[in-house]
Design a protein around this motif. Structure first.
Motif, PDB file in Angstrom:
ATOM      1  N   GLY A 246      26.158 -17.601 -32.673  1.00  0.00           N
ATOM      2  CA  GLY A 246      27.568 -17.705 -33.059  1.00  0.00           C
ATOM      3  C   GLY A 246      27.822 -17.413 -34.523  1.00  0.00           C
ATOM      4  N   PHE A 247      26.769 -16.957 -35.248  1.00  0.00           N
ATOM      5  CA  PHE A 247      26.963 -16.602 -36.661  1.00  0.00           C
ATOM      6  C   PHE A 247      27.509 -15.181 -36.783  1.00  0.00           C
ATOM      7  N   LYS A 248      28.203 -14.923 -37.885  1.00  0.00           N
ATOM      8  CA  LYS A 248      28.732 -13.578 -38.148  1.00  0.00           C
ATOM      9  C   LYS A 248      27.696 -12.814 -38.963  1.00  0.00           C
ATOM     10  N   THR A 249      27.144 -11.760 -38.338  1.00  0.00           N
ATOM     11  CA  THR A 249      26.197 -10.903 -39.067  1.00  0.00           C
ATOM     12  C   THR A 249      26.851  -9.534 -39.201  1.00  0.00           C
ATOM     13  N   ASN A 250      26.448  -8.792 -40.235  1.00  0.00           N
ATOM     14  CA  ASN A 250      27.086  -7.494 -40.453  1.00  0.00           C
ATOM     15  C   ASN A 250      26.582  -6.503 -39.398  1.00  0.00           C
ATOM     16  N   PRO A 251      27.465  -5.824 -38.692  1.00  0.00           N
ATOM     17  CA  PRO A 251      27.043  -4.963 -37.571  1.00  0.00           C
ATOM     18  C   PRO A 251      26.349  -3.666 -37.998  1.00  0.00           C
ATOM     19  N   GLU A 252      26.389  -3.322 -39.302  1.00  0.00           N
ATOM     20  CA  GLU A 252      25.904  -2.002 -39.724  1.00  0.00           C
ATOM     21  C   GLU A 252      24.403  -1.945 -39.982  1.00  0.00           C
ATOM     22  N   TRP A 253      23.658  -3.078 -39.736  1.00  0.00           N
ATOM     23  CA  TRP A 253      22.217  -3.014 -40.074  1.00  0.00           C
ATOM     24  C   TRP A 253      21.495  -2.064 -39.109  1.00  0.00           C
ATOM     25  N   ARG A 254      20.414  -1.454 -39.610  1.00  0.00           N
ATOM     26  CA  ARG A 254      19.643  -0.517 -38.782  1.00  0.00           C
ATOM     27  C   ARG A 254      18.139  -0.697 -39.039  1.00  0.00           C
ATOM     28  N   LYS A 255      17.331  -0.509 -37.996  1.00  0.00           N
ATOM     29  CA  LYS A 255      15.879  -0.492 -38.182  1.00  0.00           C
ATOM     30  C   LYS A 255      15.480   0.936 -38.566  1.00  0.00           C
ATOM     31  N   CYS A 256      14.655   1.073 -39.599  1.00  0.00           N
ATOM     32  CA  CYS A 256      14.202   2.406 -40.028  1.00  0.00           C
ATOM     33  C   CYS A 256      12.676   2.411 -40.009  1.00  0.00           C
ATOM     34  N   SER A 257      12.073   3.411 -39.337  1.00  0.00           N
ATOM     35  CA  SER A 257      10.602   3.398 -39.249  1.00  0.00           C
ATOM     36  C   SER A 257       9.972   4.303 -40.309  1.00  0.00           C
ATOM     37  N   THR A 258      10.803   5.045 -41.083  1.00  0.00           N
ATOM     38  CA  THR A 258      10.209   5.828 -42.191  1.00  0.00           C
ATOM     39  C   THR A 258      11.102   5.681 -43.423  1.00  0.00           C
ATOM     40  N   ILE A 259      10.541   5.984 -44.600  1.00  0.00           N
ATOM     41  CA  ILE A 259      11.338   5.878 -45.830  1.00  0.00           C
ATOM     42  C   ILE A 259      12.393   6.985 -45.836  1.00  0.00           C
ATOM     43  N   GLU A 260      12.152   8.079 -45.118  1.00  0.00           N
ATOM     44  CA  GLU A 260      13.166   9.152 -45.044  1.00  0.00           C
ATOM     45  C   GLU A 260      14.410   8.629 -44.312  1.00  0.00           C
ATOM     46  N   GLU A 261      14.173   7.841 -43.237  1.00  0.00           N
ATOM     47  CA  GLU A 261      15.318   7.265 -42.498  1.00  0.00           C
ATOM     48  C   GLU A 261      16.077   6.302 -43.419  1.00  0.00           C
ATOM     49  N   VAL A 262      15.318   5.562 -44.256  1.00  0.00           N
ATOM     50  CA  VAL A 262      15.966   4.631 -45.202  1.00  0.00           C
ATOM     51  C   VAL A 262      16.864   5.435 -46.152  1.00  0.00           C
ATOM     52  N   ILE A 263      16.335   6.546 -46.652  1.00  0.00           N
ATOM     53  CA  ILE A 263      17.092   7.362 -47.616  1.00  0.00           C
ATOM     54  C   ILE A 263      18.325   7.967 -46.950  1.00  0.00           C
TER      55      ILE A 263
END
Ligand SMILES: NC(=O)c1cc2c(=O)c3cc(F)ccc3oc2nc1N
Length: 327
Positions: A246-263
């Protein structure tokens, strides 16, 4: 209706109103019109007035305390609330990634989150009930602002399971509330707030909860201090469980498996940022696996398993200025 029926009716109305409030403020998906909510709320207020012995502390009528505090109590954080180290360009993100993979000597995946520009707060729940809220303070000792945090409608007064945990998040003022508040202040000849972060901090440091309640603050939860008997092994699983509770978390988080995806994620949001209804000042990148976080540990003031990529500061103001001009 007799006393017994009144007690049942009060309990039923409280649960119904808390569910509607959750749909409206946490899910942003109301299922009834405001007028129906207001009518049920008035019905509960009248019954609670008649039978005050049945008022529950998680009743929606108990969110805004009626007497101001003289001062804020100090609260010691059992788990220190540290701050994030920063990266200001792509190379520094790659350096972070290199340090992480060398430190772990194994594959790693990250969770990327929007870095909400507000005030870090800690929320403590015992057996599913919100019992205390505090500011970060110096990381070890903060101020007890429970009364003010209770006025934030997206903070559940009880969660779906009787869990005992301490969660961290960012209390913030959405752009719409910020602009309205500053218009008010200028109209009343008061100094407008320079930015939503100052406005949120100023609102939570009010000794009178009625003032905090008028500021329409919001919150996104993003970390866990302590979580009794939790078997979860990743940060992403924790975010999902917090949302389920029931907590409000930001919906935009993403799992990234490489630093390129992070960038890619960082580049996408540095362009997309002006379209958000709240201020962000960067992206937070965290090692997802909790065992790997443990292995990397902390420096004196920051986790080695997370970093904040900061957007250039001046843009934040132009974003708000553009909105102000367009009002
Ligand atoms: N402002 C934020 O949106 C945000 C801030 C932090 C932190 O300050 C933070 C500090 C720590 F020591 C560890 C994790 C964290 O995760 C965080 N995650 C976020 N999304």
């Amino acid at each position: 209706m007799n006393r017994e029926q009144a007690q049942k009716k009060i309990e039923k109305l409280k649960n119904l109103l808390n569910q509607y409030s959750y749909e409206y403020y946490v899910l942003d998906q109301p299922t009834i019109p405001d007028s129906e909510y207001d009518q049920l709320y008035r019905e509960l207020e009248q019954l609670e007035e008649q039978y005050p012995e049945f008022i529950a502390d998680d009743s929606p009528t108990q969110r805004v305390g009626d007497k101001p505090l003289d001062f804020f109590q100090k609260v010691e954080h059992k788990v220190p609330m540290l701050s994030l180290s920063n990266a200001f360009n792509e190379q520094e993100l790659k350096d972070f990634h290199r340090r992480v993979t060398q430190g772990l000597n194994e594959e790693v995946s990250y969770v990327c989150e929007l870095k909400i520009d507000g005030l870090a707060v800690s929320l403590t729940y015992e057996n599913g009930k919100f019992v205390r809220g505090a500011t970060r303070g110096d990381g070890n000792v903060g101020e007890d602002i429970t009364m003010n945090l209770r006025t934030i409608r997206s903070i559940p007064l009880t969660i779906k399971d009787k869990e005992t945990l301490e969660v961290r998040g960012e209390a913030f003022m959405p752009h719409s509330s910020f602009l309205k508040l500053n218009e008010e202040r200028v109209k009343n000849g008061e100094e407008p707030f320079a930015n939503p972060r100052n406005a949120a901090a100023g609102s939570l440091r009010q000794l009178d909860p009625k003032i905090a309640a008028e500021r329409h603050l919001d919150i996104f939860l993003y970390a866990v201090g302590e979580w009794e008997n939790s078997q979860l092994t990743s940060h992403s699983a924790r975010l999902e469980k917090l949302k389920e509770l029931g907590f409000k978390t930001n919906p935009e988080w993403r799992k990234c498996s490489t630093i390129e995806e992070v960038i890619d994620f960082v580049e996408y949001w540095s362009k997309e940022r002006p379209n958000l209804p709240y201020e962000i000042d960067g992206i937070v990148i965290k090692v997802d696996d909790l065992r790997q976080q443990e292995k990397l540990g902390f420096t004196a003031k920051s986790p080695r398993w997370a970093i904040a990529y900061k957007f250039p500061a001046e843009e934040a103001m132009t974003v708000l200025k553009d909105i102000e001009l367009s009002v």
